[in-house]
Motif scaffolding. Structure first.
Motif, PDB file in Angstrom:
ATOM      1  N   ILE B  97       0.741  -1.299   0.104  1.00 21.65           N
ATOM      2  CA  ILE B  97       0.021   0.027  -0.063  1.00 21.65           C
ATOM      3  C   ILE B  97       0.885   1.354  -0.070  1.00 21.65           C
ATOM      4  O   ILE B  97       1.796   1.479   0.763  1.00 21.65           O
ATOM      5  N   CYS B  98       0.626   2.124  -1.057  1.00 23.90           N
ATOM      6  CA  CYS B  98       1.381   3.347  -1.042  1.00 23.90           C
ATOM      7  C   CYS B  98       0.883   4.230  -0.092  1.00 23.90           C
ATOM      8  O   CYS B  98      -0.195   4.691  -0.235  1.00 23.90           O
ATOM      9  N   MET B  99       2.003   4.656   0.748  1.00 22.14           N
ATOM     10  CA  MET B  99       1.313   5.896   1.671  1.00 22.14           C
ATOM     11  C   MET B  99       1.382   7.226   1.262  1.00 22.14           C
ATOM     12  O   MET B  99       0.977   8.151   1.699  1.00 22.14           O
ATOM     13  N   ASN B 100       1.530   7.272  -0.109  1.00 23.44           N
ATOM     14  CA  ASN B 100       1.556   8.658  -0.590  1.00 23.44           C
ATOM     15  C   ASN B 100       0.178   8.776  -1.530  1.00 23.44           C
ATOM     16  O   ASN B 100      -0.485   9.548  -1.587  1.00 23.44           O
ATOM     17  N   CYS B 101       0.044   7.854  -2.551  1.00 27.80           N
ATOM     18  CA  CYS B 101      -0.916   7.911  -3.551  1.00 27.80           C
ATOM     19  C   CYS B 101      -2.148   6.726  -3.306  1.00 27.80           C
ATOM     20  O   CYS B 101      -3.032   6.750  -3.964  1.00 27.80           O
ATOM     21  N   ASP B 102      -1.823   6.046  -2.174  1.00 27.82           N
ATOM     22  CA  ASP B 102      -2.903   5.361  -1.699  1.00 27.82           C
ATOM     23  C   ASP B 102      -2.893   4.044  -2.736  1.00 27.82           C
ATOM     24  O   ASP B 102      -3.979   3.123  -2.554  1.00 27.82           O
ATOM     25  N   LYS B 103      -2.284   3.977  -3.772  1.00 27.91           N
ATOM     26  CA  LYS B 103      -2.171   2.821  -4.617  1.00 27.91           C
ATOM     27  C   LYS B 103      -1.997   1.724  -3.969  1.00 27.91           C
ATOM     28  O   LYS B 103      -1.066   1.423  -3.059  1.00 27.91           O
ATOM     29  N   ILE B 104      -2.899   0.553  -4.435  1.00 27.63           N
ATOM     30  CA  ILE B 104      -2.695  -0.618  -3.596  1.00 27.63           C
ATOM     31  C   ILE B 104      -2.162  -1.791  -4.584  1.00 27.63           C
ATOM     32  O   ILE B 104      -2.779  -2.099  -5.871  1.00 27.63           O
ATOM     33  N   ILE B 105      -1.052  -2.464  -4.405  1.00 31.35           N
ATOM     34  CA  ILE B 105      -0.582  -3.451  -5.435  1.00 31.35           C
ATOM     35  C   ILE B 105      -0.634  -4.674  -4.734  1.00 31.35           C
ATOM     36  O   ILE B 105      -0.331  -4.974  -3.553  1.00 31.35           O
ATOM     37  N   GLU B 106      -1.304  -5.655  -5.503  1.00 29.24           N
ATOM     38  CA  GLU B 106      -1.527  -6.939  -5.118  1.00 29.24           C
ATOM     39  C   GLU B 106      -0.396  -7.920  -5.496  1.00 29.24           C
ATOM     40  O   GLU B 106       0.074  -7.882  -6.362  1.00 29.24           O
ATOM     41  N   PHE B 107      -0.045  -8.943  -4.491  1.00 24.36           N
ATOM     42  CA  PHE B 107       0.875  -9.785  -4.774  1.00 24.36           C
ATOM     43  C   PHE B 107       0.643 -11.217  -4.180  1.00 24.36           C
ATOM     44  O   PHE B 107       0.025 -11.486  -3.168  1.00 24.36           O
ATOM     45  N   ASN B 108       1.157 -12.333  -4.906  1.00 25.66           N
ATOM     46  CA  ASN B 108       0.986 -13.622  -4.374  1.00 25.66           C
ATOM     47  C   ASN B 108       2.323 -14.050  -3.955  1.00 25.66           C
ATOM     48  O   ASN B 108       3.247 -13.503  -4.685  1.00 25.66           O
ATOM     49  N   ASP B 109       2.675 -14.900  -3.122  1.00 22.35           N
ATOM     50  CA  ASP B 109       3.783 -15.316  -2.930  1.00 22.35           C
ATOM     51  C   ASP B 109       3.895 -16.742  -2.322  1.00 22.35           C
ATOM     52  O   ASP B 109       3.212 -17.022  -1.106  1.00 22.35           O
ATOM     53  N   GLU B 110       4.710 -17.747  -2.964  1.00 22.14           N
ATOM     54  CA  GLU B 110       4.775 -19.046  -2.714  1.00 22.14           C
ATOM     55  C   GLU B 110       5.626 -19.236  -1.193  1.00 22.14           C
ATOM     56  O   GLU B 110       5.369 -19.982  -0.316  1.00 22.14           O
ATOM     57  N   ASP B 111       6.484 -18.226  -1.092  1.00 26.38           N
ATOM     58  CA  ASP B 111       7.617 -18.474   0.128  1.00 26.38           C
ATOM     59  C   ASP B 111       6.735 -18.053   1.377  1.00 26.38           C
ATOM     60  O   ASP B 111       7.000 -18.706   2.425  1.00 26.38           O
ATOM     61  N   LEU B 112       5.745 -17.553   1.219  1.00 25.06           N
ATOM     62  CA  LEU B 112       4.704 -17.136   2.421  1.00 25.06           C
ATOM     63  C   LEU B 112       3.959 -18.223   2.724  1.00 25.06           C
ATOM     64  O   LEU B 112       3.831 -18.460   4.204  1.00 25.06           O
ATOM     65  N   VAL B 113       3.758 -19.097   1.869  1.00 24.91           N
ATOM     66  CA  VAL B 113       3.012 -20.248   2.178  1.00 24.91           C
ATOM     67  C   VAL B 113       4.036 -21.025   3.233  1.00 24.91           C
ATOM     68  O   VAL B 113       3.676 -21.928   4.470  1.00 24.91           O
ATOM     69  N   LYS B 114       5.224 -21.383   2.677  1.00 23.75           N
ATOM     70  CA  LYS B 114       6.217 -22.132   3.387  1.00 23.75           C
ATOM     71  C   LYS B 114       6.555 -21.641   4.942  1.00 23.75           C
ATOM     72  O   LYS B 114       6.747 -21.941   5.873  1.00 23.75           O
ATOM     73  N   PHE B 115       6.550 -20.311   4.787  1.00 21.71           N
ATOM     74  CA  PHE B 115       6.790 -19.268   5.976  1.00 21.71           C
ATOM     75  C   PHE B 115       5.766 -19.580   6.888  1.00 21.71           C
ATOM     76  O   PHE B 115       5.909 -20.126   8.063  1.00 21.71           O
ATOM     77  N   GLU B 116       4.418 -19.846   6.568  1.00 18.01           N
ATOM     78  CA  GLU B 116       3.285 -19.888   7.197  1.00 18.01           C
ATOM     79  C   GLU B 116       3.444 -21.376   7.924  1.00 18.01           C
ATOM     80  O   GLU B 116       3.258 -21.520   9.339  1.00 18.01           O
ATOM     81  N   GLU B 117       3.735 -22.185   7.247  1.00  9.18           N
ATOM     82  CA  GLU B 117       3.774 -23.545   7.492  1.00  9.18           C
ATOM     83  C   GLU B 117       4.609 -23.702   8.772  1.00  9.18           C
ATOM     84  O   GLU B 117       4.467 -24.675   9.832  1.00  9.18           O
ATOM     85  N   ARG B 118       5.800 -23.221   8.583  1.00  4.52           N
ATOM     86  CA  ARG B 118       6.860 -23.499   9.472  1.00  4.52           C
ATOM     87  C   ARG B 118       6.519 -22.683  11.077  1.00  4.52           C
ATOM     88  O   ARG B 118       6.672 -23.290  12.140  1.00  4.52           O
ATOM     89  N   LEU B 119       5.898 -21.414  10.542  1.00  5.88           N
ATOM     90  CA  LEU B 119       5.463 -20.767  11.883  1.00  5.88           C
ATOM     91  C   LEU B 119       4.196 -21.383  12.611  1.00  5.88           C
ATOM     92  O   LEU B 119       4.379 -21.702  13.797  1.00  5.88           O
ATOM     93  N   ALA B 120       3.392 -22.382  11.801  1.00  2.74           N
ATOM     94  CA  ALA B 120       2.513 -23.094  12.547  1.00  2.74           C
ATOM     95  C   ALA B 120       2.968 -24.277  13.393  1.00  2.74           C
ATOM     96  O   ALA B 120       2.554 -24.375  14.399  1.00  2.74           O
ATOM     97  N   GLU B 121       4.027 -24.904  12.769  1.00  9.62           N
ATOM     98  CA  GLU B 121       4.566 -25.957  13.525  1.00  9.62           C
ATOM     99  C   GLU B 121       5.209 -25.307  14.755  1.00  9.62           C
ATOM    100  O   GLU B 121       5.257 -26.049  15.861  1.00  9.62           O
ATOM    101  N   GLU B 122       6.070 -24.424  14.720  1.00 10.39           N
ATOM    102  CA  GLU B 122       6.729 -23.848  15.666  1.00 10.39           C
ATOM    103  C   GLU B 122       6.069 -23.326  16.717  1.00 10.39           C
ATOM    104  O   GLU B 122       6.372 -23.658  18.058  1.00 10.39           O
ATOM    105  N   TYR B 123       4.952 -22.740  16.649  1.00  7.40           N
ATOM    106  CA  TYR B 123       3.921 -22.233  17.501  1.00  7.40           C
ATOM    107  C   TYR B 123       2.866 -23.025  17.890  1.00  7.40           C
ATOM    108  O   TYR B 123       2.049 -22.883  18.698  1.00  7.40           O
ATOM    109  N   ASP B 124       2.928 -24.488  17.286  1.00  7.26           N
ATOM    110  CA  ASP B 124       1.551 -25.259  17.506  1.00  7.26           C
ATOM    111  C   ASP B 124       0.427 -24.600  17.208  1.00  7.26           C
ATOM    112  O   ASP B 124      -0.417 -24.569  18.172  1.00  7.26           O
TER     113      ASP B 124
END
Lengths: 150, 150
Positions: B97-124
């Motif tokens: 989210i651009c703090m100047n023009c309020d434009k919103i760029i969307e993105f997908n990311d594979e790495d985020l899924v892996k990150f989430e999985e690791r986090l879920a495990e780590e914190y049960d």
DNA sequence: TTGGCTGCAAATGGTTTGCACTAAT
DNA sequence: ATTAGTGCAAACCATTTGCAGCCAA
């Protein structure tokens, strides 16, 4: 502890704001509860224990001021009212929020920094801050029957 | 497009809700603007173009209904009012989210899924959903003088 | 037909603001 | 002394709700 208060005092003075007793009381409560996220109402009640005459509007006005000075920042929970906490040096913590018991687990992560850097480059985006929140069920709520397992 | 509407119709019927003309109009606007995030007011104005008699309360009530049926979900921007969008299959997109023009760029990311999985495990932690938002300055605003570079 | 839905308008409630008073510098 | 800051209460405004009439099934 007192160092922090002095630091905030400096920040206020150097921006031509006064350190009133109310501001001192609010900051003290925040400093003594660094790990809590306060709703305005919560903070109001906590400050009233020290200064029963404080007004709710004062809490609102000063939280706005503190946020503009980067002393506090607003959290965006899925709640109908805003929450605030002190900005701290090691401030790259994020939240795991239990959808059953509303417990909030904080975490830091190195990988997130790398991820952010890559993202900034990929989209040519000058990253300033981020909010990352995970919703789900915590350990205790998974194991109890209260967490709805559809 | 029409497939989607039919799908939502099914979801409504099977939960004993009627497909009223207002609901059809709201869903149609959402479907035709899949990439937009609507404030309630925005959506109201858009639906009024099709059905000038629609009431604001109807928009509120149906967005709540649609969210409960997982047809839409609420976004949590740093705004004073709530925003909504359709839930889509490939729904792991996040926002820059651009703090100047309020434009919103969307993105997908594979790495985020892996990150989430690791986090879920780590914190049960039984992960259900996440909100990830990055605030900063977009390409255009970095290069113009309008983006404040302190 | 009939119970869920709608539009309207009034109520709600977190947040903001106007004003006269108070206090930090 | 002077002006920023405060408490109070009223205003604000996004959202919710009560109710009488309406319409999808």
């Amino acid at each position: 502890m007192q160092n922090l208060l002095a630091e905030y005092h400096d920040k206020l003075s150097s921006n031509n704001y006064k350190l009133t007793s109310q501001r001192k009381d609010i900051l003290t409560v925040l400093i003594n509860n660094k790990d809590r996220h306060f709703s305005v109402e919560d903070l109001y009640n906590e400050v009233k224990k020290v200064n029963p005459d404080v007004g709710l509007a004062t809490i609102y006005r000063n939280l706005e001021l503190f946020c503009s000075l980067n002393i506090t920042h607003m959290l965006e929970f899925e709640s109908d009212y805003k929450h605030y906490e002190l900005v701290s040096e090691d401030d790259h913590h994020h939240h795991l929020i239990c959808m059953n018991c509303d417990k909030i687990i904080e975490f830091n992560d190195e990988d997130l920094v790398k991820f952010e850097e890559r993202l900034a480059e990929e989209y040519d985006f000058d990253m300033v801050k981020h909010y990352i929140k995970f919703y789900g069920y915590c350990n205790s709520c998974q194991n109890s029957n209260e967490g709805e397992m559809e």
